[in-house]
Scaffold this motif. Structure first.
Motif, PDB file in Angstrom:
ATOM      1  N   THR A 259       0.841  -1.193   0.000  1.00 22.63           N
ATOM      2  CA  THR A 259       0.000   0.000   0.000  1.00 22.63           C
ATOM      3  C   THR A 259       0.877   1.244   0.000  1.00 22.63           C
ATOM      4  O   THR A 259       0.618   2.186  -0.760  1.00 22.63           O
ATOM      5  CB  THR A 259      -0.935  -0.001   1.227  1.00 22.63           C
TER       6      THR A 259
ATOM      7  N   GLU B 299       3.916   1.542  -1.113  1.00 26.34           N
ATOM      8  CA  GLU B 299       4.550   1.660  -2.432  1.00 26.34           C
ATOM      9  C   GLU B 299       3.591   2.255  -3.456  1.00 26.34           C
ATOM     10  O   GLU B 299       3.977   3.100  -4.264  1.00 26.34           O
ATOM     11  CB  GLU B 299       5.029   0.285  -2.914  1.00 26.34           C
ATOM     12  N   ARG B 300       2.335   1.814  -3.432  1.00 28.16           N
ATOM     13  CA  ARG B 300       1.351   2.314  -4.392  1.00 28.16           C
ATOM     14  C   ARG B 300       1.031   3.785  -4.124  1.00 28.16           C
ATOM     15  O   ARG B 300       0.840   4.567  -5.053  1.00 28.16           O
ATOM     16  CB  ARG B 300       0.055   1.488  -4.342  1.00 28.16           C
TER      17      ARG B 300
END
Length: 102
Positions: A75, A77-78
């Motif tokens: 999450t 990273e996104r």
């Protein structure tokens, strides 16, 4: 679990991020805009959009750090990817503004 709409970030632009915005993203906000040319209005809108995007990117980065602290690595990273994309849009807006002055 904290509220995803909690705005404890450094954001001086107040509106609800639940898709009920309290201002129009398609309009410049200066009441003297009636005296501006269309070209000047575009320039003002681009500057507004840059600031708005930069504020959002900072918010996404803040939430990425929170997600990291909760062990939500993917999450985080996104969210960082979303921040990067948002900053890329701001760079396009800046290039568009520069093109007005060329």
């Amino acid at each position: 679990m904290s509220d995803p709409h909690d705005h404890d970030h450094h954001h001086d632009h107040h509106h609800d991020h639940g898709h009920t915005h309290h201002h129009d993203h398609g309009q410049a906000h200066d009441h003297a805009d009636g005296n501006l040319t269309e070209t000047q209005k575009i320039g003002k809108l681009l500057q507004h959009w840059i600031k708005h995007n930069d504020d959002h990117a900072a918010n996404y980065t803040d939430w990425a750090q929170k997600a990291d602290s909760l062990g939500l690595t993917v999450t985080a990273e996104r969210l960082r990817a979303a921040a990067d994309l948002t900053q890329a849009v701001s760079r396009e807006f800046a290039a568009a503004a520069d093109a007005i002055n060329d």
